[in-house]
Write an enzyme that holds these catalytic residues in place. Structure first.
Site, mmCIF file in Angstrom:
data_model
loop_
_atom_site.group_PDB
_atom_site.id
_atom_site.type_symbol
_atom_site.label_atom_id
_atom_site.label_comp_id
_atom_site.label_asym_id
_atom_site.label_seq_id
_atom_site.Cartn_x
_atom_site.Cartn_y
_atom_site.Cartn_z
ATOM 1 N N THR A 187 -16.199 -49.155 1.035
ATOM 2 C CA THR A 187 -14.861 -48.705 1.371
ATOM 3 C C THR A 187 -14.603 -47.368 0.708
ATOM 4 O OG1 THR A 187 -12.489 -49.219 1.181
ATOM 5 C CG2 THR A 187 -13.921 -50.079 -0.545
ATOM 6 N N GLU A 334 -11.199 -55.150 0.720
ATOM 7 C CA GLU A 334 -11.455 -56.034 -0.408
ATOM 8 C C GLU A 334 -11.016 -57.475 -0.166
ATOM 9 O OE1 GLU A 334 -11.088 -51.856 -2.086
ATOM 10 O OE2 GLU A 334 -10.186 -53.038 -0.478
ATOM 11 N N LYS A 444 8.149 -39.286 -3.336
ATOM 12 C CA LYS A 444 9.172 -39.322 -4.389
ATOM 13 C C LYS A 444 9.978 -38.017 -4.318
ATOM 14 C CE LYS A 444 7.571 -43.151 -6.211
ATOM 15 N NZ LYS A 444 6.805 -43.148 -7.463
ATOM 16 N N TRP A 449 12.715 -42.728 -3.404
ATOM 17 C CA TRP A 449 11.461 -42.745 -2.675
ATOM 18 C C TRP A 449 11.712 -42.881 -1.174
ATOM 19 C CZ3 TRP A 449 9.381 -46.862 0.211
ATOM 20 C CH2 TRP A 449 10.058 -48.085 0.086
#
Length: 548
Positions: A187, A334, A444, A449
């Site tokens: 990955t 994963e 941000k 955010w």
């Protein structure tokens, strides 16, 4: 804790969870069902026979338990056979990401210590150029789609079909520890070399059983059942094609493998082979919907699972207009990968297509055996109120246990005994999960955010927008400000003011704040993508920094 442990009686068979057991049911329930790829068409009895033949070829080539076998192929029946034969003899299947750079391919093959490589004619030039850099590789098997086998400077053991033809039709697949490594792939991260993840037989069997239950048993997600026809639109090197080929084989459904992805060809196969279920990342689905063949084809039979990246609302609406039933899944390399899936409750299935759009875009409900929590920056759990956001942490039996030969990175992944996904999400009181952004992609600005995914979804709703990516760029006053890259629909004119006015309506409805409207909108011909079809925001940010 003093629990009671079962003491088996003498002679009791300890059944290991091995991939070979997934082959038992397909030929029992649907022996006549077909595996289709190009000119190749055979049934499940022949599939099992061909897997045994491949196992004999591998064993004759000196491959044994613990050895790594690499595959470089398009989505094919050969790849499906390797999914089983390689791990079933105790070896490890390395899914080579053929879309990586040449240097990255070399790194992954060196790192995995591949001994044998099954290589398609299309990738011969790559392997020929790398051969001197692959000291662990002892041989190659050539994969050809045509009767005329391509010439090569590699010392091959032969062509795949010829080798199978000469091999025995029986193989006594052994029992061994179910925790043995079955597969590995790499990955790509934001920095450094690709990271190797690995999965055991036990993990893949449990993931397969759970995924089959999730996709087949619930009326709220009726995606893959015994009467369906399956065609992947996710590369088989990408997280086991999301694990679906194992499920499809266990169920004995008809499987159609398209080879190299070409949108018009995918639609033709859908039409001609009676495909009912596929899966793919949003960019691939967008290309399929916009290709010439799709314009005059009835797509209402298609059930589509999308994931790998959050779908924007424009794409989901486009699919709804074509009567495609789309569902959204969530996972990562994963996690094998499935963690959650959008789910329509009985009362929601009665709603209009317009009302269902938002529901089908939801990251969804964590599936069975997935223990999932959200934590804030201080490591505290956030409330399930649909507003509070935190990083997703998970535990489930099929998560990679670390990164190959990189214990420090593995320890970081599993900090505190939970796998850290790096994704920011909120959760509704009823348990429905909604991804807000990747931690590294959250913008941000002025102490607040902004979700790049939300902005992309809102911009995508404008009819002149074909594709969009939003990233944060440095700003001296606000720390960061959002910048949008927009690909207009062919032949349609659109300008910055028009798109800002479009976004203003969502300010009025309270979906975004005024300061979330991008300071800059750039119109581009294309947006950089990763090797698995996701928007490459890392590269976009690097390019913008270079241009600044």
């Amino acid at each position: 804790m003093n629990t009671r442990i079962i003491e088996p009686c003498a002679g009791a068979y300890q059944y290991p969870l091995l991939i070979k057991s997934l082959l038992l049911s397909g030929q029992r329930y649907a022996p006549q069902q077909q595996i289709v790829c190009g000119q190749s068409r055979y049934d499940y009895r022949q599939l099992n026979e061909r897997i045994a033949r491949l196992a004999n070829v591998l064993t004759d080539a000196g491959i044994g338990p613990g050895d790594t076998v690499a595959v470089m192929d398009w989505d094919s029946h050969r790849y499906l056979e390797a999914y089983f034969a390689v791990p079933m003899i105790g070896a490890v299947l390395h899914h080579v990401n053929v879309r990586l750079s040449t240097d990255q391919i070399a790194y992954t093959m060196q790192h995995a210590e591949d001994r044998l490589v099954l290589v398609h004619d299309d990738f011969l030039p790559v392997v020929e150029a790398l051969a001197d850099q692959l000291p662990s590789v002892e041989g190659y098997i050539q994969l050809s789609d045509d009767a005329q086998v391509a010439g090569t400077s590699l010392k091959t053991l032969g062509e795949y079909e010829a080798l199978l033809e000469a091999a025995g039709t029986h193989y006594d697949f052994p029992d061994f520890d179910e925790n043995s490594v079955a597969t590995t792939f790499y990955t790509t991260g934001t920095t450094g070399n690709p990271k190797g993840v690995f999965f055991s037989h036990r993990q893949l069997v449990l993931h397969t059983l759970n995924m089959a239950t999730t996709l087949a048993a619930y009326e709220g997600v009726p995606l893959l059942r015994s009467e369906d026809v399956y065609m992947p639109m996710t590369p088989m090197f990408h997280v086991h094609a999301w694990g679906v080929p194992y499920v499809a084989t266990m169920l004995g459904v008809k499987q159609v493998y398209p080879g190299r992805y070409e949108p018009n060809r995918l639609v033709k196969l859908y039409r001609d082979e009676g495909v009912t279920f596929s899966h793919g990342v949003p960019t691939v689905l967008q290309m399929v919907l916009n290709c010439d063949e799709a314009r005059d084809t009835d797509l209402s039979r298609w059930k589509l699972l999308t994931g790998g990246a959050a779908p924007n609302e424009g794409l989901v609406r486009q699919m709804a207009e074509r009567d495609i039933r789309v569902y959204t899944g969530y996972g990562m390399s994963e996690t094998c990968p499935l963690l959650s899936l959008s789910y329509l409750r009985p009362e929601e299935t009665e709603l209009s297509v317009e009302q269902q759009v938002a529901m089908r875009m939801r990251t969804g409900m964590p599936i069975a055996l997935v223990d999932l929590r959200l934590i804030d920056e201080e490591g505290q759990d956030v409330p399930a109120d649909g507003v509070s956001v935190g990083e997703i942490l998970v535990r489930t039996p099929w998560l990679t246990q670390g990164y190959c030969k990189e214990p420090e990175k593995g320890a970081e992944l599993w900090s505190g005994g939970w796998l850290h996904t790096g994704d920011v999400a909120s959760m509704q009181p009823d348990g429905v999960l909604q991804i807000r952004d990747r931690i590294k992609d959250v913008i941000k600005t002025g102490g607040e955010w902004i979700s790049s995914l939300l902005l992309e979804s809102l911009i995508s709703q404008h009819p002149a927008v074909a594709n969009v990516a939003v990233v944060g760029v440095p700003d001296e006053r606000w720390d960061e400000r959002p910048l949008a890259l927009v690909v207009p629909v062919d032949g349609v004119s659109v300008d910055t003011d028009t798109l800002k006015q479009h976004l203003a309506q969502f300010v009025d409805t309270g979906q975004i704040n005024k300061w979330a409207i991008p300071s800059e909108i750039r119109f581009v011909e294309s947006i950089p993508m990763t090797s698995v079809g996701k928007i490459n925001k890392k590269l976009i940010r690097e390019q913008l920094t270079t241009q600044a």
